[in-house]
Structure formats: C-alpha cells, structure tokens
Write an enzyme that holds these catalytic residues in place. Structure first.
Site, PDB file in Angstrom:
ATOM      1  CE1 TYR A  48      77.171 -18.678 -16.423  1.00  0.00           C
ATOM      2  CE2 TYR A  48      78.958 -18.957 -14.865  1.00  0.00           C
ATOM      3  CZ  TYR A  48      77.609 -18.912 -15.132  1.00  0.00           C
ATOM      4  OH  TYR A  48      76.697 -19.099 -14.128  1.00  0.00           O
ATOM      5  CG  HIS A 132      73.943 -24.023 -16.308  1.00  0.00           C
ATOM      6  ND1 HIS A 132      74.942 -23.460 -17.058  1.00  0.00           N
ATOM      7  CD2 HIS A 132      73.271 -22.985 -15.751  1.00  0.00           C
ATOM      8  CE1 HIS A 132      74.880 -22.138 -16.958  1.00  0.00           C
ATOM      9  NE2 HIS A 132      73.864 -21.830 -16.180  1.00  0.00           N
TER      10      HIS A 132
END
Length: 328
Positions: A48, A132
């Site tokens: 992010y 992830h």
C-alpha cells in the site's frame, strides 16, 4: 483463534495514496475518527503505497496503548530498492516508484518482510500476519510460506496467521490443509455476490478459522446510496450487468428506507464465520460515514424482497432483527 477483532476494522490502502494523494491531515483524521468510534482493528501492507501506509499507520498508532488494538500486515511481496525507476510513479498509488515489489515466499523472505514492516511501522510487533495475494504461487504458499508464518506464530513473534486474497478457491484450500487462524477475503462475499458460500465460508466454520471480509463495497460499486455511471468494481469500471444489479439492490434498499452501504455492512456480518469487516477510508468524513452506516437498522423485509427477486442467494444468512447487531 488467538486474537479478538473489533467488528469493524479500518483498511489503510488510502493511507498509501491509493489513486491519489492522501494528506497527512486526512490520514490522521481517518485513524482518530475510527479510534473514537471504537474501531480497534487496523490492516495495512507493504504494497500500500510502497510502504507509505505502514509508515503513516505506525506513526498514528504510536501513542495509543499497544494492547488495546490489533494490527495486521502482510508478507509474500517484499519492497526492494529500485533507483532506476525512482523518477517514475506507481501506477495505482500516488507515490514515487523508488522501490519495487518482488514476490518472495521463501522462509527467509517471509521473516525479512515481517522485520522490514516492523521497521516501517516503528512498532515492536504485529498481531496478524497475512500472506498477500499468492495467486501465482499456490504450491509454494502451501509448502513454504504458510509453514514459515506458522513458525513465526509458534515463536511468539505474531499471534495469528493467514492469507488475504480476492478469490476463494485458494483460501479454501489453505483453510482445509494448513493450520491458519484467519483469512481476509476481499470482494467475494458481499451484498452483490456471495460466491464464498459455496466453499470458503463452510470450510472456515468446519475448521474454526475466522473470516475477515474486505472489499465489502466491491471497490466502490456498493459504496453510495445509488451506484453512478463509472462506479468501480474490482478496481476497474463496473460491467453493465453488475451495475444494473447493484442499482436494483439500491432500489430495494430505498423502498425500505435504508442506504445501500448500510445494507451491505449489515449483510456480511450475519454469517457466523465472519469475525470482522475491514473498510477502507480516506479521511474523517468517510470513516464517520461507514460508522454511521454500520449502526443503521435494516428492516428484515429488505432481505425477503432481495431473495424473492433473486438478488440475494437464498442460502445466505441474514440478520434476524431490524436493529443493528453490532457493538464497536
């Protein structure tokens, strides 16, 4: 499961400048408003904003009592310096491309990624560690990455481990074949689509694995009372059939005096496998809006109408009372 999550969590991809810049004031307002509203679960990831979300979130949580909140981040995609692209911009996050993401599901890579995240966060521990999006590395995830994460849990370096993905098939396999605690399922169990009912959710109940729902608004399609033209779905413009379906659901919500976001939040938490719902927000206003929506009573008649119109899977559990069943 070894962690207790607040019913609502704050997703912090926007703190990494998702799509556009988030100011420091907006980031601070989002975290402060979430905290004041009772949110005690915060989710981030190295991806992010190429570390920006972790740095911002760690700084904003630094003065909070560490035992009063749960923090999750992710491994499997490490940040590596990339001076050759430092003058470019990330295509999704408004940040310099001075680092690149490299898939690394090795035992050493998992451990390095955790310690690098701790450095960016400025904290001594994270509570939940997710793998992830290992979509292209299923076997390595099963044989190497998840065992390495379980090892970290057994060493006491994290309290819970799992995986976060936008699909259910691999998450279901992880639930059935490994000793994980949680999964973060983004976009596959929402008021718009309930594919997770076929595999992930029953598997999670059978194996006592908690499910955190992300993407409850399907990247934006369910985020407003009526989806506009150009609304996003899975980070791209929504196909016409899905936009039409979302608008039919919105019409039903309007007939029963509730907004589409309020119904979307109420729906997902009715499933017994769901332990928390993570909602992304940019700034205090957006956090206030989803907190208000989460506390809005939803008439039971809405669920009956959606089922009768085949806009909701008849096998999906729904809230049994009009009053919101959430306490933050």
């Amino acid at each position: 499961m070894t962690v207790n999550l607040s019913p609502l969590g704050l997703g912090t991809s926007q703190l990494g400048n998702l799509y556009r810049e988030t100011t420091d004031a907006e980031a601070s307002g989002a975290v402060d408003t979430a905290w004041d509203g009772g949110v005690r679960y915060f989710d981030t990831a190295p991806a992010y904003g190429r570390g920006l979300s972790e740095r911002r979130l760690g700084a904003l949580l630094a003065e909070r009592p560490r035992d009063e909140y749960v923090l999750s981040t992710k491994v499997g995609r490490r940040l590596v310096p990339s001076p050759e692209t430092a003058d470019e911009r990330d295509p999704m996050f408004d940040v310099p491309a001075d680092h690149r993401l490299e898939d690394d599901l090795s035992r050493d890579g998992i451990r390095r990624s955790l310690h690098e995240s701790l450095d960016r966060l400025g904290l001594d521990r994270v509570d939940v560690l997710y793998l992830h999006d290992p979509d292209d590395h299923e076997e390595q995830a099963l044989t190497t990455a998840i065992p390495a994460m379980i090892e970290l849990r057994e060493e006491g370096l994290v309290r819970a481990v799992g995986a976060g993905m936008n699909q259910t098939a691999m998450l279901t396999r992880f639930v059935e074949e490994t000793d994980i605690d949680l999964v973060l399922c983004a976009g596959r169990y929402t008021l718009l689509e309930q594919g997770a009912l076929a595999d992930l959710l029953p598997a999670a109940l059978a194996h006592d694995v908690g499910v955190v729902i992300g993407g409850v608004f399907n990247s934006g399609l369910l985020a407003r009372p009526r989806p506009p033209e150009g609304a996003l779905y899975n980070y791209s413009e929504a196909p016409a059939p899905l936009l039409e379906r979302a608008r039919k659901i919105a019409d039903a919500c309007e007939r029963h005096g509730v907004t589409l976001p309020a119904a979307a939040l109420a729906f997902v938490r009715a499933h017994p496998a769901v332990v928390s719902t993570v909602v992304g927000a940019r700034g205090a206003d957006q956090v206030s809006a989803f907190l208000e929506a989460s506390r809005t009573p939803v008439p039971v008649e809405l669920w009956a109408e959606l089922r009768e119109a085949w806009l909701l899977d008849p096998m999906a559990p729904v809230p049994h009372a009009s009053l919101p069943d959430i306490s933050i």
